[in-house]
Design a protein around this motif. Structure first.
Motif, PDB file in Angstrom:
ATOM      1  N   ALA A   1     -22.135  28.720 -24.723  1.00 34.31           N
ATOM      2  CA  ALA A   1     -23.454  29.366 -24.707  1.00 34.31           C
ATOM      3  C   ALA A   1     -23.774  29.922 -23.321  1.00 34.31           C
ATOM      4  O   ALA A   1     -24.359  31.008 -23.187  1.00 34.31           O
ATOM      5  CB  ALA A   1     -24.527  28.365 -25.134  1.00 34.31           C
ATOM      6  N   LEU A   2     -23.371  29.206 -22.293  1.00 34.25           N
ATOM      7  CA  LEU A   2     -23.579  29.676 -20.922  1.00 34.25           C
ATOM      8  C   LEU A   2     -22.738  30.932 -20.672  1.00 34.25           C
ATOM      9  O   LEU A   2     -23.213  31.910 -20.082  1.00 34.25           O
ATOM     10  CB  LEU A   2     -23.194  28.566 -19.945  1.00 34.25           C
ATOM     11  CG  LEU A   2     -23.577  28.751 -18.478  1.00 34.25           C
ATOM     12  CD1 LEU A   2     -25.088  28.795 -18.297  1.00 34.25           C
ATOM     13  CD2 LEU A   2     -22.985  27.626 -17.649  1.00 34.25           C
ATOM     14  N   ASP A   3     -21.492  30.909 -21.144  1.00 33.77           N
ATOM     15  CA  ASP A   3     -20.617  32.081 -20.983  1.00 33.77           C
ATOM     16  C   ASP A   3     -21.207  33.321 -21.650  1.00 33.77           C
ATOM     17  O   ASP A   3     -21.001  34.445 -21.179  1.00 33.77           O
ATOM     18  CB  ASP A   3     -19.239  31.794 -21.591  1.00 33.77           C
ATOM     19  CG  ASP A   3     -18.448  30.738 -20.818  1.00 33.77           C
ATOM     20  OD1 ASP A   3     -18.794  30.471 -19.648  1.00 33.77           O
ATOM     21  OD2 ASP A   3     -17.493  30.174 -21.390  1.00 33.77           O
TER      22      ASP A   3
ATOM     23  N   SER B   1     -29.058  30.144 -30.168  1.00 32.19           N
ATOM     24  CA  SER B   1     -28.042  30.996 -30.795  1.00 32.19           C
ATOM     25  C   SER B   1     -28.441  31.467 -32.185  1.00 32.19           C
ATOM     26  O   SER B   1     -27.887  32.448 -32.701  1.00 32.19           O
ATOM     27  CB  SER B   1     -26.717  30.242 -30.899  1.00 32.19           C
ATOM     28  OG  SER B   1     -26.825  29.164 -31.814  1.00 32.19           O
ATOM     29  N   GLY B   2     -29.381  30.746 -32.820  1.00 33.31           N
ATOM     30  CA  GLY B   2     -29.751  31.058 -34.196  1.00 33.31           C
ATOM     31  C   GLY B   2     -28.707  30.609 -35.204  1.00 33.31           C
ATOM     32  O   GLY B   2     -28.732  31.037 -36.361  1.00 33.31           O
TER      33      GLY B   2
ATOM     34  N   LEU C   1     -21.380  27.105 -34.869  1.00 32.48           N
ATOM     35  CA  LEU C   1     -20.955  27.319 -33.482  1.00 32.48           C
ATOM     36  C   LEU C   1     -19.595  26.677 -33.231  1.00 32.48           C
ATOM     37  O   LEU C   1     -18.717  27.278 -32.595  1.00 32.48           O
ATOM     38  CB  LEU C   1     -21.993  26.733 -32.523  1.00 32.48           C
ATOM     39  CG  LEU C   1     -23.362  27.413 -32.496  1.00 32.48           C
ATOM     40  CD1 LEU C   1     -24.318  26.625 -31.605  1.00 32.48           C
ATOM     41  CD2 LEU C   1     -23.248  28.851 -32.012  1.00 32.48           C
ATOM     42  N   ALA C   2     -19.416  25.456 -33.715  1.00 29.58           N
ATOM     43  CA  ALA C   2     -18.152  24.755 -33.503  1.00 29.58           C
ATOM     44  C   ALA C   2     -17.000  25.496 -34.180  1.00 29.58           C
ATOM     45  O   ALA C   2     -15.902  25.619 -33.615  1.00 29.58           O
ATOM     46  CB  ALA C   2     -18.257  23.325 -34.030  1.00 29.58           C
ATOM     47  N   ARG C   3     -17.249  26.001 -35.381  1.00 29.13           N
ATOM     48  CA  ARG C   3     -16.176  26.681 -36.113  1.00 29.13           C
ATOM     49  C   ARG C   3     -15.820  28.036 -35.508  1.00 29.13           C
ATOM     50  O   ARG C   3     -14.638  28.377 -35.390  1.00 29.13           O
ATOM     51  CB  ARG C   3     -16.584  26.842 -37.578  1.00 29.13           C
ATOM     52  CG  ARG C   3     -16.493  25.551 -38.376  1.00 29.13           C
ATOM     53  CD  ARG C   3     -16.972  25.717 -39.807  1.00 29.13           C
ATOM     54  NE  ARG C   3     -16.625  24.546 -40.617  1.00 29.13           N
ATOM     55  CZ  ARG C   3     -17.050  24.362 -41.870  1.00 29.13           C
ATOM     56  NH1 ARG C   3     -17.835  25.276 -42.456  1.00 29.13           N
ATOM     57  NH2 ARG C   3     -16.675  23.286 -42.537  1.00 29.13           N
ATOM     58  N   THR C   4     -16.827  28.811 -35.117  1.00 25.84           N
ATOM     59  CA  THR C   4     -16.543  30.162 -34.625  1.00 25.84           C
ATOM     60  C   THR C   4     -16.110  30.183 -33.169  1.00 25.84           C
ATOM     61  O   THR C   4     -15.248  30.987 -32.786  1.00 25.84           O
ATOM     62  CB  THR C   4     -17.764  31.081 -34.800  1.00 25.84           C
ATOM     63  OG1 THR C   4     -18.886  30.523 -34.082  1.00 25.84           O
ATOM     64  CG2 THR C   4     -18.129  31.233 -36.264  1.00 25.84           C
TER      65      THR C   4
END
Length: 336
Positions: A84-86, A180-181, A187-190
């Motif tokens: 998320a920071l990236d 991120s919505g 998030l973990a999968r993508t």
């Protein structure tokens, strides 16, 4: 000599006898025997210089089956924080809960809750009463896990010391979903599963439908290795930059210290040094481990019975003896 210390000594002594100084001898089967002698240990995989030197199941599930990794999940959530920071979804780890996800803050909470930073959450230095240990059952029985974690009293000044708490990572996971919505599962999968080529099954959700941040995820032994290898290679895997090298390097910098194991702690990783080599360790209840040793180009994944405790003075101490006194010396010798 305390029982756990004696066990670690015997592991070390047996290891010394097991590895003759013959350059033609493969030492890794002897390492497997050492691991299999630990009755809670289910499986072990060791990769060096990107290739498998040991992969064996001693007991328990098939090697291709996803197994509970318990609090290794915290290291996964820490990685998603870096992702998320990236992507600029969070500007800095100094951003606060009040800035990033104010609607998560329960009414009537201590004013200091809004000032808790993402860094304090990912290092478990939020200062709030722990939700782990004896408090875990009551926490997961509550009607709102985020609110319950944030409504707890402050028992330390934020940023002052480590208070091991799954609640900190659950709040962090909820923040990542807010900014991120997407759900923590998505998030973990993508952001991890897809580039690493691993399956991440759905896991426990709280009463609001948020996936639990910091516990109950499952991976295969190979999936654990791939995650560790990505960190070992500075965030790269299979030619793709999964996480920034900057995040990986920052993750391996000491931010606080565990009062239980005595190990240092960075961003989701316990940090230690043995046989002259710094290492990073992801640790889960029962003895689930990912260990990354960049200086030896080594990544290790180990799974254990997830229903049995693994205390620092007991089985986890035995695992540390296996890693520090057996595996690292062999890996150093093999690295030349």
């Amino acid at each position: 000599m305390p029982k756990s210390t004696r066990r670690r000594f015997l592991i070390s002594a047996a290891a010394i006898a097991a590895f003759p100084a013959n350059a033609q001898t493969n030492p890794w089967p002897a390492v497997a025997r050492q691991a299999s002698d630990l009755p809670q240990c289910n499986a072990l995989a060791i990769y060096q210089s990107g290739r498998p030197v040991l992969k064996e199941v001693f007991r328990g599930p098939n090697i291709d089956r996803a197994v509970p990794i318990k609090s290794v999940s915290k290291t996964i959530v820490a990685a998603l924080t870096g992702a998320a920071l990236d992507r600029g979804e969070i500007a800095s780890l100094q951003a606060t809960l009040g800035q990033m996800a104010p609607r998560l803050i329960p009414a009537g909470s201590d004013p200091r809750v809004a000032a808790i930073t993402l860094e304090q959450l990912v290092t478990m230095q939020a200062g709030l009463e722990r939700t782990s240990g004896a408090n875990y059952g009551g926490w997961v029985s509550s009607g709102n896990w985020v609110a319950n974690a944030l409504a707890r009293p402050f028992v330390a000044e934020p940023g002052s010391r480590m208070l091991y708490s799954t609640g900190s990572f659950h709040v962090l996971g909820a923040i990542l979903s807010e900014v991120s919505g997407q759900s923590l599962l998505a998030l973990a999968r993508t952001r991890l599963g897809r580039p690493l080529g691993i399956d991440i099954p759905a896991w426990t959700r709280d009463p609001q439908g948020r996936y639990l941040g910091g516990n109950e995820m499952a991976l295969t032994l190979d999936g654990m290795v791939r995650f560790g290898e990505m960190y070992r290679q500075g965030g790269r895997f299979g030619g793709a930059q999964v996480l920034s090298q900057d995040w990986v390097e920052r993750s391996f910098v000491t931010r606080t210290r565990s009062p239980f194991s005595g190990l240092n702690y960075g961003y989701g990783w316990f940090l230690g040094q043995a046989d002259g080599q710094p290492y990073a360790l992801a640790r889960g209840y029962g003895g689930q481990i990912i260990c990354v040793v960049p200086g030896l180009e080594m990544t290790m994944a180990l799974t254990s019975d997830p229903t049995m405790p693994a205390r620092s003075g007991g089985y986890f101490g035995d695992l540390m003896g296996l890693i520090e006194r057996v595996i690292l010396p062999v890996a150093r010798a093999e690295a030349g």
